[in-house]
Design a protein around this motif. Structure first.
Motif, PDB file in Angstrom:
ATOM      1  N   GLN A  44       0.827  -1.212   0.000  1.00  0.00           N
ATOM      2  CA  GLN A  44       0.000   0.000   0.000  1.00  0.00           C
ATOM      3  C   GLN A  44       0.859   1.258   0.000  1.00  0.00           C
ATOM      4  OE1 GLN A  44      -0.249  -2.698   1.903  1.00  0.00           O
ATOM      5  NE2 GLN A  44      -2.358  -3.075   2.636  1.00  0.00           N
ATOM      6  N   LYS A  45       2.054   1.173   0.546  1.00  0.00           N
ATOM      7  CA  LYS A  45       2.927   2.346   0.644  1.00  0.00           C
ATOM      8  C   LYS A  45       3.651   2.659  -0.663  1.00  0.00           C
ATOM      9  CE  LYS A  45       1.816   2.850   4.925  1.00  0.00           C
ATOM     10  NZ  LYS A  45       0.981   3.990   5.382  1.00  0.00           N
TER      11      LYS A  45
ATOM     12  N   ASP B 246      -0.048  -4.264  -5.464  1.00  0.00           N
ATOM     13  CA  ASP B 246      -0.967  -5.178  -4.781  1.00  0.00           C
ATOM     14  C   ASP B 246      -0.238  -6.145  -3.862  1.00  0.00           C
ATOM     15  OD1 ASP B 246      -3.257  -4.114  -6.027  1.00  0.00           O
ATOM     16  OD2 ASP B 246      -2.894  -5.329  -7.819  1.00  0.00           O
TER      17      ASP B 246
END
Length: 253
Positions: A110-111, A115
């Protein structure tokens, strides 16, 4: 340094059945410690995340040399040969799958906008830089160096940190995340923080080493094994503290 050895690599055959690296690749030695050249020079300066091990082992070195030799014989440029060699030899086997699981668990995808960190070894390889605190393979009594003696206290090893690791890290973006694989690498990165090359906020220490031999610590870190099922060699309190710290740091990025 690749250019210094390019003719030798191009005209040599390398095999995992070898007992040791060719003496022509010896850079320096001091007592029972020896440093050999292998093509781990490529630096992805645009990387969003850096995976940093201790030093390439014998198997990694041979794989890199094999690939570089093959590429050069096929007419690849030195730059292309270095890139192919590094990508071929970096974090293969069970270590790769464990590393992916750990990075996914702490929320790295996410950072950096993906995925799963499995993509770093495929379609999103442009986002990652694989490296080692000691860029070129180090051996102790002709066996893979595992962190003893300390790389910050032995001149032959400290030179590698000062001559290669620190200048390498300087080329990266100040927002690049750096994942050290184990406490020995964290010690080397502390040197980089001390000299202002990277910030402490960039260094995501505390993950269990992704080696297949570290399966129990990895399983506990990932919540796949409870504390009461651990053997005496695994300290859940220490792992919990490291996990809490790295999770908090990732959450603040």
């Amino acid at each position: 340094m690749f250019e210094k050895y390019i003719n030798f690599i191009q005209n040599q055959s390398f095999s995992l059945s070898q007992d040791c690296l060719p003496p022509e690749l010896l850079i320096e030695e001091d007592g029972d410690l020896s440093v050999y050249y292998a093509p781990f020079d490529y630096i992805n300066t645009e990387a969003k995340i850096v995976i940093c091990g201790i030093t390439p082992g014998f198997q990694q070195a041979i794989l890199a040399l094999e690939e570089a030799s093959k590429q050069l014989k096929q007419g690849a440029t030195p730059a292309a040969a270095k890139l192919a060699a590094k990508n071929t030899a970096s974090f293969g086997g069970p270590m790769r799958s464990n590393l992916i699981r750990l990075l996914d668990y702490i929320g790295i995808p996410q950072k950096i906008g993906i995925d799963s960190c499995s993509e770093l070894f495929g379609s999103k390889s442009d986002l990652v830089h694989y490296t080692s605190a000691l860029r070129y393979p180090v051996f102790k009594s002709l066996k893979n160096y595992s962190g003893t003696p300390s790389m910050v206290s032995k001149p032959i090893l400290l030179r590698q940190l000062e001559n290669y690791l620190l200048p390498e890290l300087k080329q990266l973006n100040s927002s690049t995340l750096i994942v050290p694989l184990g406490p020995k690498v964290e010690e080397a990165l502390s040197l980089a923080v001390k000299f202002g090359v990277v910030s402490q906020e960039q260094v995501l220490g505390g993950l269990p080493h992704p080696s297949g031999a570290n399966a129990e610590r990895i399983a506990y870190f990932l919540g796949e094994k409870t504390a009461d099922k651990l053997s005496a060699k695994t300290n859940p309190i220490k792992i919990d503290a490291a996990k809490e710290k790295v999770m908090a740091k990732v959450a603040c990025i």
